[in-house]
Design a protein around this motif. Structure first.
Motif, PDB file in Angstrom:
ATOM      1  N   LEU A  41     -23.769  -6.379  29.666  1.00 18.23           N
ATOM      2  CA  LEU A  41     -23.682  -6.287  28.078  1.00 18.23           C
ATOM      3  C   LEU A  41     -23.953  -4.728  27.944  1.00 18.23           C
ATOM      4  CD1 LEU A  41     -26.027  -9.124  26.618  1.00 18.23           C
ATOM      5  CD2 LEU A  41     -23.690  -9.016  26.980  1.00 18.23           C
ATOM      6  N   GLY A  42     -23.665  -3.837  28.962  1.00 20.64           N
ATOM      7  CA  GLY A  42     -23.609  -2.684  28.449  1.00 20.64           C
ATOM      8  C   GLY A  42     -22.545  -2.107  27.390  1.00 20.64           C
ATOM      9  N   PHE A  43     -21.532  -3.037  27.339  1.00 15.77           N
ATOM     10  CA  PHE A  43     -20.485  -2.291  26.272  1.00 15.77           C
ATOM     11  C   PHE A  43     -21.038  -2.140  25.158  1.00 15.77           C
ATOM     12  CE2 PHE A  43     -20.884  -7.012  25.673  1.00 15.77           C
ATOM     13  CZ  PHE A  43     -20.808  -7.141  24.319  1.00 15.77           C
ATOM     14  N   VAL A  44     -22.303  -2.325  24.583  1.00 15.43           N
ATOM     15  CA  VAL A  44     -22.737  -2.295  23.439  1.00 15.43           C
ATOM     16  C   VAL A  44     -23.012  -0.835  23.250  1.00 15.43           C
ATOM     17  CG1 VAL A  44     -24.053  -4.315  23.118  1.00 15.43           C
ATOM     18  CG2 VAL A  44     -25.242  -2.304  24.243  1.00 15.43           C
ATOM     19  N   ILE A  45     -22.958   0.131  24.176  1.00 20.14           N
ATOM     20  CA  ILE A  45     -22.969   1.587  23.955  1.00 20.14           C
ATOM     21  C   ILE A  45     -21.671   2.337  23.437  1.00 20.14           C
ATOM     22  CG2 ILE A  45     -24.749   1.860  25.716  1.00 20.14           C
ATOM     23  CD1 ILE A  45     -22.461   3.175  27.424  1.00 20.14           C
ATOM     24  N   ASP A  46     -20.757   1.389  23.362  1.00 16.59           N
ATOM     25  CA  ASP A  46     -19.349   1.842  22.730  1.00 16.59           C
ATOM     26  C   ASP A  46     -19.485   1.921  21.323  1.00 16.59           C
ATOM     27  OD1 ASP A  46     -18.461   1.855  25.426  1.00 16.59           O
ATOM     28  OD2 ASP A  46     -17.581   0.014  25.291  1.00 16.59           O
ATOM     29  N   PHE A  47     -20.652   1.158  20.698  1.00 15.32           N
ATOM     30  CA  PHE A  47     -20.648   1.276  19.070  1.00 15.32           C
ATOM     31  C   PHE A  47     -21.455   2.598  18.836  1.00 15.32           C
ATOM     32  CE2 PHE A  47     -20.040  -3.397  19.938  1.00 15.32           C
ATOM     33  CZ  PHE A  47     -19.084  -3.510  19.146  1.00 15.32           C
ATOM     34  N   LEU A  48     -22.112   3.388  19.940  1.00 16.93           N
ATOM     35  CA  LEU A  48     -22.436   4.679  19.670  1.00 16.93           C
ATOM     36  C   LEU A  48     -21.579   5.544  19.434  1.00 16.93           C
ATOM     37  CD1 LEU A  48     -25.870   4.301  21.339  1.00 16.93           C
ATOM     38  CD2 LEU A  48     -25.403   4.014  19.045  1.00 16.93           C
ATOM     39  N   SER A  49     -21.101   5.919  18.403  1.00 18.98           N
ATOM     40  CA  SER A  49     -19.477   6.763  18.374  1.00 18.98           C
ATOM     41  C   SER A  49     -20.073   8.405  18.355  1.00 18.98           C
ATOM     42  CB  SER A  49     -18.818   6.718  17.097  1.00 18.98           C
ATOM     43  OG  SER A  49     -19.540   6.932  16.141  1.00 18.98           O
ATOM     44  N   LYS A  50     -18.922   9.287  18.716  1.00 20.17           N
ATOM     45  CA  LYS A  50     -19.236  10.528  18.776  1.00 20.17           C
ATOM     46  C   LYS A  50     -20.036  11.006  17.446  1.00 20.17           C
ATOM     47  CE  LYS A  50     -19.188  14.839  20.372  1.00 20.17           C
ATOM     48  NZ  LYS A  50     -19.975  15.375  21.336  1.00 20.17           N
ATOM     49  N   ALA A  51     -19.741  10.719  16.456  1.00 20.67           N
ATOM     50  CA  ALA A  51     -20.010  11.181  15.125  1.00 20.67           C
ATOM     51  C   ALA A  51     -21.365  10.713  15.120  1.00 20.67           C
ATOM     52  CB  ALA A  51     -19.195  10.263  14.111  1.00 20.67           C
ATOM     53  N   THR A  52     -21.916   9.309  15.347  1.00 22.42           N
ATOM     54  CA  THR A  52     -23.078   8.863  15.386  1.00 22.42           C
ATOM     55  C   THR A  52     -24.045   9.612  16.188  1.00 22.42           C
ATOM     56  OG1 THR A  52     -22.479   6.786  14.941  1.00 22.42           O
ATOM     57  CG2 THR A  52     -24.702   6.828  15.580  1.00 22.42           C
ATOM     58  N   LEU A  53     -23.643  10.155  17.394  1.00 23.74           N
ATOM     59  CA  LEU A  53     -24.496  10.874  18.325  1.00 23.74           C
ATOM     60  C   LEU A  53     -24.725  12.288  17.731  1.00 23.74           C
ATOM     61  CD1 LEU A  53     -23.200   9.685  21.915  1.00 23.74           C
ATOM     62  CD2 LEU A  53     -25.023   8.979  20.813  1.00 23.74           C
ATOM     63  N   VAL A  54     -23.768  12.915  17.007  1.00 18.40           N
ATOM     64  CA  VAL A  54     -23.984  14.113  16.646  1.00 18.40           C
ATOM     65  C   VAL A  54     -25.044  14.136  15.621  1.00 18.40           C
ATOM     66  CG1 VAL A  54     -22.971  15.924  15.198  1.00 18.40           C
ATOM     67  CG2 VAL A  54     -21.507  14.868  16.953  1.00 18.40           C
ATOM     68  N   GLY A  55     -25.012  13.187  14.442  1.00 19.00           N
ATOM     69  CA  GLY A  55     -26.122  12.895  13.726  1.00 19.00           C
ATOM     70  C   GLY A  55     -27.400  12.704  14.436  1.00 19.00           C
ATOM     71  N   PHE A  56     -27.304  11.732  15.437  1.00 21.54           N
ATOM     72  CA  PHE A  56     -28.746  11.292  15.759  1.00 21.54           C
ATOM     73  C   PHE A  56     -29.238  12.508  16.667  1.00 21.54           C
ATOM     74  CE2 PHE A  56     -30.157  10.312  20.247  1.00 21.54           C
ATOM     75  CZ  PHE A  56     -31.450   9.653  19.877  1.00 21.54           C
ATOM     76  N   THR A  57     -28.511  13.339  17.440  1.00 22.19           N
ATOM     77  CA  THR A  57     -28.840  14.462  18.195  1.00 22.19           C
ATOM     78  C   THR A  57     -29.639  15.611  17.043  1.00 22.19           C
ATOM     79  OG1 THR A  57     -27.158  14.252  19.552  1.00 22.19           O
ATOM     80  CG2 THR A  57     -28.276  16.255  19.840  1.00 22.19           C
ATOM     81  N   ALA A  58     -29.028  15.825  16.102  1.00 20.27           N
ATOM     82  CA  ALA A  58     -29.310  16.702  15.071  1.00 20.27           C
ATOM     83  C   ALA A  58     -30.838  15.979  14.588  1.00 20.27           C
ATOM     84  CB  ALA A  58     -28.360  16.917  14.183  1.00 20.27           C
ATOM     85  N   GLY A  59     -30.853  14.906  14.144  1.00 23.06           N
ATOM     86  CA  GLY A  59     -31.915  14.356  13.586  1.00 23.06           C
ATOM     87  C   GLY A  59     -33.085  14.297  14.433  1.00 23.06           C
ATOM     88  N   ALA A  60     -32.770  13.828  15.810  1.00 22.19           N
ATOM     89  CA  ALA A  60     -33.850  13.969  16.631  1.00 22.19           C
ATOM     90  C   ALA A  60     -34.330  15.281  17.057  1.00 22.19           C
ATOM     91  CB  ALA A  60     -33.211  13.304  18.029  1.00 22.19           C
TER      92      ALA A  60
END
Length: 503
Positions: A41-60
């Motif tokens: 079920l590792g395909f769920v990481i595909d729902f973490l888009s590049k845009a999501t990760l940019v925001g997550f990285t900055a927020g974290a």
């Protein structure tokens, strides 16, 4: 985990049972996470888009930096929450505890770390500078604190650290207790939260260093870690953003760095803990802030705003959610926005009118290409997505609207050749379901009542197979199906010309 277990058992009244439930919940969290990986079920990481990760990285990065204010400012009374509002409120209410003696070492060490980082970025051969700077600062600051401890009253140090490893806790796992259901529920919930954050951290650094991430292996690794951890007095954990950032900025490229780090931690726990007694907390805080501050990619956020507003919205939701609420909530909202974008594209696909580029057999959008010319008696509409039940009604309305607009244009220009053929370019239609097939049949029937012919151009193999199985191909006949728009226009035009000559 603490909030869920506290509802069942008091940590103060029955600390032993509380620990047992924490270890048991950690075991089930790891079992759940590893099971997800084994079930592919590792395909769920595909729902973490590049845009999501940019925001997550900055927020974290912001959250982790704010947590270091305790060490930087020498505050004793500090909140355990991670969000920006409680942290700022805690700093404000504890402003009387702020140590002014921390200001000089803060500035000195931040400058040292930033200079080392810039040198490594400009000259990759000097990668060791950014890696050695934190270690050098820790050693120098610890020695200085030890030698001048009598004069540094306002600088907070780590203090006493007990030596040794955590004791085994396998015998503390509860598998036949009345509290088992609570442990399982807590394990699943905390397992999902830690897995979401761990995969987000892994995907973030994978995108920064341009290497692939296998979601299934990530799940199994995190799950195995928690299962083993539950047997060694550890509660549920996941990939650390701050320490991953330190590792990344030090130039680590492979998992060997983790092996070296684990060995160093083991030796430190067994033999070197007393040496860190005089290490100032401000140094450790400065190391972490320097590592995470470079992960705020404001340029990427600017590009998202220029290129795709929905991607920027996902990025902003991720950032705001992580900073103001929590990591899981921020990621969930961002994934929700991304899913909304996917649904929007599926339910409202592009359907554009095509025109011929003079002197060629190429047909392109009349809106994007000013030189594209409409073909007399033809309306050519390109559908740029699969045709499913979710968009079939919209596509029917879109095609009929294009027909009305074409007829109004012909009437406004007082053209002698009226509209006779509607060609649907299906080059980009990769799939179709029964609702899509029904759409084509309904449009064909509607156009027949208006003396117009529906023509299909270049349907793909999967689409052709579905049309054949549904026996819909027979309705279009030999003059209703072509391998390209150019062939359809040329063939129908020649037939029409021959028909007029006969008459």
């Amino acid at each position: 985990m603490g909030s869920m277990l506290t509802q069942e058992v008091s940590a103060t009244e029955d600390p032993t049972l509380y620990l047992k439930l924490a270890f048991t919940a950690t075991f089930f969290a790891g079992l759940f996470q590893a099971s997800l990986g084994l079930l592919r079920l590792g395909f769920v990481i595909d729902f973490l888009s590049k845009a999501t990760l940019v925001g997550f990285t900055a927020g974290a990065a912001v959250v982790v930096s704010l947590q270091q204010l305790k060490g930087l400012l020498g505050i004793v009374t500090f909140t355990t929450k991670m969000e920006i509002v409680p942290v700022i409120s805690s700093v404000f209410h504890s402003r009387d505890e702020v140590s002014h003696q921390n200001q000089k070492p803060i500035i000195q060490n931040l400058l040292l770390f930033l200079i080392g980082l810039l040198m490594s970025m400009k000259n990759p051969k000097l990668f060791w500078v950014s890696a050695a700077a934190p270690l050098t600062s820790v050693i120098a600051a610890t020695l200085a604190s030890f030698m001048f401890s009598s004069k540094l009253h306002g600088v907070k140090i780590i203090g006493h650290l007990p030596k040794g490893l955590n004791p085994p806790s396998m015998d503390m796992l509860l598998f036949s207790s009345s509290h088992l259901a609570v442990a399982i529920k807590t394990g699943i919930v905390t397992g999902i939260l830690s897995l979401t954050e761990g995969i987000a951290v892994g995907t973030t650094f994978a995108s920064l260093a341009n290497y692939p991430v296998d979601g299934n292996k990530e799940m199994m690794a995190i799950g195995a870690m928690n299962m083993v951890g539950s047997c060694t007095s550890c509660y549920v954990t996941t990939g650390s953003f701050s320490r991953s950032a330190v590792n990344y900025n030090a130039g680590a490229k492979t998992a060997v760095s983790n092996t070296v780090m684990a060995a160093a931690v083991l030796v430190t726990l067994l033999f070197l803990m007393p040496l860190f007694h005089y290490t100032p907390e401000v140094i450790l805080a400065a190391i972490i802030i320097t590592a995470v501050i470079g992960l705020v990619d404001y340029r990427a956020a600017g590009r998202l705003w220029k290129v795709d507003k929905l991607d920027f919205a996902a990025c902003l939701c991720s950032f705001v959610g992580v900073v103001f609420v929590s990591v899981p909530v921020g990621l969930s909202v961002a994934v929700g926005v991304s899913m909304f974008k996917v649904l929007l594209h599926v339910t409202r696909p592009n359907a554009v009118v095509l025109g011929n580029l003079p002197g060629t057999q190429i047909y392109q959008s009349v809106q994007r290409y000013g030189e594209a010319e409409r073909v007399a008696s033809f309306l050519i509409v390109a559908v740029e997505s699969p045709i499913y039940f979710a968009n079939s009604t919209y596509l029917k309305e879109r095609i009929m609207r294009c027909i009305r607009e074409e007829e109004e244009l012909i009437e406004a220009n007082k053209e002698t050749a009226g509209l006779k053929y509607v060609v649907v370019d299906m080059t980009a239609v990769s799939a179709i379901d029964t609702s899509g097939i029904e759409l084509l049949c309904e449009v064909r029937k509607t156009l027949e009542g208006r003396s117009l012919q529906l023509v299909l151009a270049n349907p793909g193999g999967t689409v052709m197979e579905k049309l054949h199985l549904s026996k819909s191909l027979q309705l279009f006949g030999s003059n209703g199906l072509f391998i390209s728009v150019g062939e359809a226009v040329a063939h129908i035009s020649s037939l029409s010309k021959a028909h007029r000559e006969v008459i």
